[in-house]
Design a protein around this motif. Structure first.
Motif: not given
Ligand code: UD1
Ligand code: MG
Length: 451
Positions: A399-404, A417-424, A432-439, A442-447
């Motif tokens: 169920g993970v969503f890997i951003g572009s 269930g985690a997600r990554t933002g575009a360009g991470a 699990p179930n967190t959103l991570a973004v950037g370079v 890092r985790v910025i919030r729970a999902l």
């Protein structure tokens, strides 16, 4: 039952191939030429054939150690001399000796059975195959007397202009009465070329007042002997047509058989459709109801039922049912795509498992990874599996969503269930179930947990 042993001649250099590889090892639909010659003479319960080797002997023996016995011919003094080398192994072992040449890959078992049965029913010492062909291909010509009995074979180099016009040719398959053969070979004269020709035994039998029986080949394609690479390509075309015809009769649609190559060990299920310029090679097994091609290469791979593979390459891969691949995808060794995976344009997967329902639409590289069910892999995702020293593992849970354009710097694990933002650029595990973004990411919030 008449006891028959077989001698296959394969000692010649094959000069006309202009190759470092011994002629009989040149591949034809993925198998060396000699494989077909051995296969055609293999009869249940019979001893292994004796292969006469000379040029490239070691290489040939290594390739066929389990399938044949070998005798060495040295020096190479012609086809009659070659058969003589098998005498110590076969004398007293058989009533009849079948002789074929290792450069005749299209001969069928049916024809071999037919010549043996004809010999068993005949009193003369030789039963030979003949063929009628407009293009004489340098073959020996079969001469007959006014009553139609075979009297002699003349080699092209020694034939008179009249004899050259004869279109009954010697493909080079003979069944001899064993005892007669061994003594006749001692009487074969030296040819002007300095060789002892097996074909001179025909004239010797006739001079002894014995009859030579000729069996006419109904399909001259079986008699294609390979001396040049041109002949090799002709033989490949015939073999390809035979295999494709068989699969079409077994329920496979081949849009253009001239542009479809299926090697002998490959298997294909009913209602599969193969578009042109496709290759199904090695031990590949393709299920039923698939659409392959155009422009597809499947080697040593398993493809399940209902799959679509469009302009792509699969090597040593496993694909389960209802998987869509391509265009321009590359599955390398150890790629395993579970049922319902969608792998779109310009993707590459190596040594990785993609769970059922994974979507990987565009421009991604997945190597040394384990990917759970229903993961979405955004465009341009890369598993950075190689650190310059070793290959590292990536794990992506269900169920993970890997951003572009995400870079997954392995070893790394993305929790369910985690997600990554575009360009991470992911350098550390993501819970699990967190959103991570950037370079670096890092985790910025729970999902919210997925259902
Ligand atoms: C041979 C036949 C010719 C026939 C043609 C069919 C003879 C003399 N001629 O000619 O009548 O129409 O095949 O393809 O038999 N070999 C050895 N040791 C040798 C020479 C040859 O083992 O000393 C083997 C070769 O490896 C080859 C086979 O015998 O597998 C035939 O030899 P090749 O040189 O191809 O004979 P052709 O000239 O084709
Ligand atoms: Mg030849």
């Amino acid at each position: 039952m008449m006891i028959v042993r077989t001698v296959i001649l394969a000692a010649g250099q094959g000069t006309r191939m202009r190759s470092k590889l011994p002629k009989v090892l040149h591949p034809l639909l993925g198998k060396p030429m000699l494989h077909y010659a051995i296969d055609a003479v293999q009869r249940e319960m019979d001893a292994k054939p004796v292969v006469v080797v000379g040029h490239g002997a070691q290489e040939i023996q290594r390739a066929f150690a389990d399938q044949a016995l070998f005798v060495i011919q040295d020096p190479l003094l012609g086809t009659g001399h070659a058969v003589q080398q098998a005498e110590p192994v076969l004398k007293g072992q058989a009533e009849a000796v079948l002789v074929t040449y290792g450069d005749m890959p299209l001969l069928t078992r049916r024809t071999i059975d037919c010549i043996i049965a004809a010999h068993a029913a005949h009193t003369g010492p030789i039963t030979m195959l003949t063929m009628i062909e407009e293009d004489p291909r340098g073959f020996g010509r079969v001469l007959r007397d006014t009553r139609g009995y075979v009297t002699e074979i003349v080699e092209e180099a020694q034939a008179s202009p009249d004899q050259l016009n004869v279109r009954e040719l010697n493909p080079g398959v003979y069944c001899f009465s064993a005892d007669w053969l061994w003594q006749a070979l001692e009487r074969v004269p030296l040819s002007p070329k300095g060789e002892y020709y097996l074909t001179d035994t025909i004239g010797i039998a006739v001079a002894d007042g014995l009859s030579v029986q000729a069996i006419l080949l109904d399909d001259p394609a079986e008699g294609i002997g390979i001396n040049t690479r041109l002949h090799l390509s002709e033989a490949q075309a015939v073999l390809q047509a035979r295999i494709n015809r068989q699969w079409m009769l077994e329920g496979v649609s081949i849009i253009d058989p001239l542009r479809t190559v299926i090697e002998p060990d490959a298997r294909i299920g009913e209602d599969t459709i193969i578009w042109p310029d496709s290759y199904i090679l090695g031990s590949s097994v393709v299920g039923s109801g698939c659409v392959l091609g155009p422009n597809t290469w499947v080697k040593d791979s398993r493809v399940g039922d209902g799959c679509r593979v469009f302009a792509s390459i699969l090597e040593d891969a496993v694909v389960e049912n209802r998987v869509e691949i391509g265009p321009y995808a590359h599955l390398r060794s150890g790629a395993h795509l579970a049922s319902g995976v969608h792998m779109g344009n310009f993707g590459e997967v190596k040594n990785s498992y993609l769970g059922s329902g994974v979507k990987m639409g565009h421009f991604s590289y997945i190597g040394d990874a384990q990917i759970g069910q229903d993961v979405n892999i955004g465009a341009g995702t890369v598993t950075c599996n190689f650190d310059g020293v070793q290959k590292n593992h990536t794990e992506i849970e269900a169920g993970v969503f890997i951003g572009s354009d995400t870079m997954l710097v392995a070893p790394v694990k993305i929790g369910e269930g985690a997600r990554t933002g575009a360009g991470a650029v992911v350098t550390k595990d993501i819970p699990p179930n967190t959103l991570a973004v950037g370079v670096p990411a890092r985790v910025i919030r729970a999902l919210k947990k997925r259902e």
